[in-house]
Scaffold this motif. Structure first.
Motif, mmCIF file in Angstrom:
data_model
loop_
_atom_site.group_PDB
_atom_site.id
_atom_site.type_symbol
_atom_site.label_atom_id
_atom_site.label_comp_id
_atom_site.label_asym_id
_atom_site.label_seq_id
_atom_site.Cartn_x
_atom_site.Cartn_y
_atom_site.Cartn_z
ATOM 1 N N PHE A 4 0.858 -1.175 0.000
ATOM 2 C CA PHE A 4 0.000 0.000 0.000
ATOM 3 C C PHE A 4 0.899 1.231 0.000
ATOM 4 N N LEU A 6 1.531 5.558 -1.188
ATOM 5 C CA LEU A 6 1.006 6.868 -1.529
ATOM 6 C C LEU A 6 2.113 7.653 -2.210
ATOM 7 N N ALA A 38 -1.727 9.944 -5.454
ATOM 8 C CA ALA A 38 -2.160 8.666 -6.032
ATOM 9 C C ALA A 38 -1.771 7.544 -5.091
ATOM 10 N N TRP A 39 -2.572 6.481 -5.088
ATOM 11 C CA TRP A 39 -2.236 5.328 -4.249
ATOM 12 C C TRP A 39 -2.452 4.037 -5.005
ATOM 13 N N THR A 40 -1.690 3.048 -4.576
ATOM 14 C CA THR A 40 -1.761 1.702 -5.148
ATOM 15 C C THR A 40 -1.675 0.685 -4.019
ATOM 16 N N ALA A 42 -4.096 -1.144 -2.525
ATOM 17 C CA ALA A 42 -5.118 -1.083 -1.475
ATOM 18 C C ALA A 42 -5.350 -2.458 -0.857
ATOM 19 N N TYR A 49 -11.681 5.573 2.151
ATOM 20 C CA TYR A 49 -10.369 6.108 2.534
ATOM 21 C C TYR A 49 -10.547 7.432 3.250
ATOM 22 N N SER A 76 -13.386 2.946 -4.435
ATOM 23 C CA SER A 76 -12.982 2.820 -5.840
ATOM 24 C C SER A 76 -11.938 3.855 -6.258
ATOM 25 N N ALA A 77 -11.711 4.873 -5.436
ATOM 26 C CA ALA A 77 -10.758 5.940 -5.779
ATOM 27 C C ALA A 77 -9.321 5.436 -5.702
ATOM 28 N N THR A 78 -8.484 5.979 -6.572
ATOM 29 C CA THR A 78 -7.053 5.651 -6.561
ATOM 30 C C THR A 78 -6.203 6.911 -6.468
ATOM 31 N N GLY A 79 -6.844 8.026 -6.145
ATOM 32 C CA GLY A 79 -6.090 9.258 -5.986
ATOM 33 C C GLY A 79 -6.989 10.461 -5.839
ATOM 34 N N ALA A 128 -6.822 3.391 4.844
ATOM 35 C CA ALA A 128 -7.822 2.494 4.279
ATOM 36 C C ALA A 128 -8.726 2.099 5.439
#
Length: 165
Positions: A4, A6, A38-40, A42, A49, A76-79, A128
């Motif tokens: 996870f 950022l 942006a994040w990856t 999760a 978030y 559902s957001a990634t950033g 998260a």
């Protein structure tokens, strides 16, 4: 399982924050534009978030300074896009809300440490959460932070630096 993380295209980890992000007031002359984030990676089970930005170096007697608090960011957001932190919240993902910062209102309040106080850290922490919604929009930053922490299943941070000489 991926890690996870950022990140921001606007500043490197532990790198300087640009004048574009700096507060416009209190003697600072930035544009007060919130950075893109942006994040990856999760974790499984995330239902929403929260993003909190805090300066632990602010001379407030130990409380630090809250610069941005966003809760109810959809799972559902990634950033968050650049300038998502407008006071009216119109640039945020649908459903996300901002909590009042230590500047007294909602929205991004950029760095503006005292002149000569040395470099300050601006710690962006993405949480998260295992809950879809927190009803903290009208609470203070510390209570919102407490509720975020009580519902966290994972978190990741990114720190930027700013100093006024």
């Amino acid at each position: 399982m991926s890690q996870f993380t950022l990140s921001s295209p606007d500043f490197a980890p532990n790198g300087p924050i640009a004048m574009e992000q700096v507060f416009n007031g209190f003697g600072c002359s930035g544009q007060n534009v919130s950075p893109a984030l942006a994040w990856t990676g999760a974790p499984e089970g995330v239902k929403s978030y929260a993003l909190l930005c805090h300066d632990p170096d602010a001379p407030t007697g130990g409380a630090g300074w809250w610069h941005w608090l966003v809760v109810n960011i959809p799972a559902s957001a990634t950033g968050l896009s650049k300038n998502a932190g407008t006071a009216d919240g119109t640039n945020l993902p649908v459903g996300a809300v901002q909590v009042a910062t230590d500047f007294g209102g909602p929205g991004w309040g950029g760095p503006c440490p005292p002149v000569g106080h040395g470099p300050h850290r601006y710690i962006f922490t993405l949480y998260a959460l295992g809950i879809e919604r927190l009803d903290v929009a009208t609470t203070g930053a510390s209570l919102a932070g407490f509720m975020v922490n009580m519902n966290t299943i994972a978190k990741t941070s990114l720190t930027g630096i700013f100093e006024r000489k």
